[in-house]
Structures are given as structure tokens and as C-alpha cells.
Design a protein around this motif. Sequence first.
Motif: not given
Length: 94
Positions: A1-11
Motif C-alpha cells: 500500500m502506498a503512503t500518502k504524500r504530506n504536502y503541508k510538511r513538504e512545503y
Amino acid sequence: MATKRNYKREYELYHGKPEQIKKRDARNKARREYEKANGSLPSDVDVDHKRALSKGGTSSMSNLQAVPRGMNRSFSRTKTNAMKSQVSRRERKK
């Protein structure tokens, strides 16, 4: 199962840094100037710096060109998804 990308943390960690904001602003400004001089571009076309800003290029019109998105976004990859070369096809031809 793929993990969800954390866009807030990436920003927070990368895209929100002042240096990255300044670089993004320069790319957006280059596209606006190119479109002002040459007319509107389709969304699948990028404005490319012939000589990269990171390698001493400028955002003058003589250093800008319109290229397909796929040609401008990444380097060629191997079967294992590693980069074949960090030298672009255009630079290799020189």
C-alpha cells in the motif's frame, strides 16, 4: 500500500523556504514575460531557460524558449528509476 504524500510538511521543509520562493518567483516571472512577448502558451508547454539559472543563466528573452513539459521536467531514467546522466540531452549535443 502506498503512503500518502504530506504536502503541508513538504512545503514547510522545502517549498516554503525563502530561497525556494525566490526561485519559483523567477520561473513564474520568466513565463509571464515570454507569454507577453510571444502570446499565450498551452498549459502543457513550459518556458525553459536555455542556460539554467543555477548555471549563471538569466531570464532575458534571448535565454528563454518554449518546450514540451516532458522534455523540460526530468532526466532520462534507467529501469531501476536511477538517473542515466545529470547532463541534459541539449548539453550533450554541444
